[in-house]
Design an enzyme around this catalytic site. Structure first.
Site, short mmCIF file in Angstrom:
data_model
loop_
_atom_site.label_atom_id
_atom_site.label_comp_id
_atom_site.label_asym_id
_atom_site.label_seq_id
_atom_site.Cartn_x
_atom_site.Cartn_y
_atom_site.Cartn_z
N ASP A 268 0.83 -1.21 0.00
CA ASP A 268 0.00 0.00 0.00
C ASP A 268 0.87 1.26 0.00
O ASP A 268 0.34 2.36 -0.13
CB ASP A 268 -0.92 0.00 1.23
CG ASP A 268 -1.90 1.16 1.23
OD1 ASP A 268 -2.66 1.29 0.24
OD2 ASP A 268 -1.92 1.93 2.21
N GLU A 273 5.64 8.17 -4.59
CA GLU A 273 4.18 8.30 -4.61
C GLU A 273 3.81 9.64 -5.22
O GLU A 273 4.34 10.67 -4.77
CB GLU A 273 3.61 8.16 -3.19
CG GLU A 273 3.81 6.77 -2.61
CD GLU A 273 3.10 6.58 -1.28
OE1 GLU A 273 2.40 7.50 -0.81
OE2 GLU A 273 3.24 5.48 -0.69
N HIS A 292 -1.84 3.64 -1.33
CA HIS A 292 -1.68 4.30 -0.03
C HIS A 292 -3.04 4.76 0.51
O HIS A 292 -3.23 5.92 0.85
CB HIS A 292 -0.71 5.49 -0.12
CG HIS A 292 -0.10 5.82 1.22
ND1 HIS A 292 1.13 6.42 1.34
CD2 HIS A 292 -0.55 5.64 2.49
CE1 HIS A 292 1.42 6.60 2.63
NE2 HIS A 292 0.40 6.14 3.33
N ALA A 295 -5.81 3.46 5.35
CA ALA A 295 -6.52 4.11 6.45
C ALA A 295 -7.75 4.88 5.98
O ALA A 295 -8.45 5.49 6.80
CB ALA A 295 -5.58 5.08 7.18
#
Length: 334
Positions: A268, A273, A292, A295
């Protein structure tokens, strides 16, 4: 009246604060927002927003509390962050000025633990390989030719880092019948036993685990903690899940192990990024990728907003903060 500056654009505010939580925040003081289209990542913009503020609520992309920002906000007393890591925002100057810090990382623990569980199950059942094969257009027998599939019940799962997310994941995999090993230098044998896990050294964990899930923070001693030597300790066919931080794993070593086909991984987090469109990880059939977002559940973000409001309420009434980050703790957080 207390002035609460919310240093986040509308789209971020909407993620963390529903109507009830927003109303609760407004009951605590005069809520000040940045102008439309303002960039709170710009120090001058943040300084203008914080002029006369007592509390700042931070979100992604907010500028740090530099000396220049603090000079414009002499009355600032609390930074309440909607996320987990406060390192991008706090500074030695802010601590020296007595600005206290709290964060909402606890809100995300279950969501990350649950996604790590989902990734674990997908790897065990080779869902990623079947999906990749079918989308690539191969024939049916070839698509079915995945490595052996395994169940979580009875599997040995290694958890690296008994963090909030690590403990959430640990509880979930134990509930489904896994045997759990945990490696964490700050965890005692007694604490591990309370969690229903066996505390072991990292090398032992890697050798014995069918699944390894990473939940450690990024610290000087954890950067690159999983390199070529450590990956070589994994049994053939082992599975690696990383919903923590990319810096824990040496990318070149991981790519080599994945290209060799000896392990599968679910990731993830990445060194770069957004993950570049031509990155080799995108082309490997033994890798499951998510951008990512471990959460990023609705419930997690709503919990985070509620934690922020509750912490501000505690602070304004002189009560202890439940999630305070003190200067001496900053180096031990991710």
């Amino acid at each position: 009246m207390t002035v609460i500056a919310v240093a986040a654009p509308p789209e971020v505010r909407d993620l963390f604060f529903d109507a009830d939580t927003w109303a609760a925040l407004r009951r605590l003081g005069d809520v000040r927002l940045p102008p439309p289209e303002a960039d709170v990542g710009d120090e001058a913009t943040l300084a203008a927003l914080l002029a006369g503020a007592d509390v700042v609520v931070t979100g992604w992309g907010c500028a740090p509390l530099s000396a220049a920002v603090l000079a414009a906000a002499p009355g600032l007393r609390l930074l309440a962050h909607t996320g987990a890591s406060v390192k991008p925002f706090v500074t030695p100057e802010s601590f020296a000025r007595g600005v206290r810090v709290t964060q909402a990382g606890e809100a995300m623990a279950y969501a990350v633990g649950e996604q790590a569980l989902a990734l674990t199950l997908a790897l065990l059942h080779r869902v990623h390989r079947f999906d990749h094969a079918l989308r690539s257009g191969v024939d049916w027998p070839t698509a079915k030719a995945a490595p052996p599939r395994r169940e979580l019940r009875g599997a040995t799962v290694g958890v690296v880092g008994a963090s909030r997310t690590g403990r959430a994941y640990l509880g979930l995999v134990r509930a489904l019948g896994a045997r759990v090993l945990v490696a964490d230098p700050y965890l005692s044998d007694a604490e591990a036993a309370t969690l229903g896990a066996e505390r072991v050294a990292l090398d032992d964990l890697l050798r014995r685990s069918q699944v390894v899930s990473l939940h450690a923070p990024v610290l000087p001693e954890t950067v690159g903690m999983i390199g070529a030597r450590e990956l070589a300790l994994l049994p053939d066919g082992a599975l690696l899940v990383n919903t923590a931080r990319a810096a824990l794993v040496e990318e070149a070593a991981l790519l080599a192990a994945l290209r060799a086909g000896r392990i599968d991984a679910a990731l993830d987090v990445f060194d770069a990024e957004p993950l570049p469109a031509d990155h080799p990880l995108r082309r490997l059939p033994n890798v499951l990728l998510t951008p990512h977002e471990a959460a990023g559940t609705v419930e997690s973000r709503r919990r985070a907003g509620a934690i922020v409001v509750t912490e501000i309420h505690r602070f304004l009434r002189g009560r202890p903060l439940a999630h305070e980050v003190r200067p001496e703790q900053l180096d031990r957080t991710g």
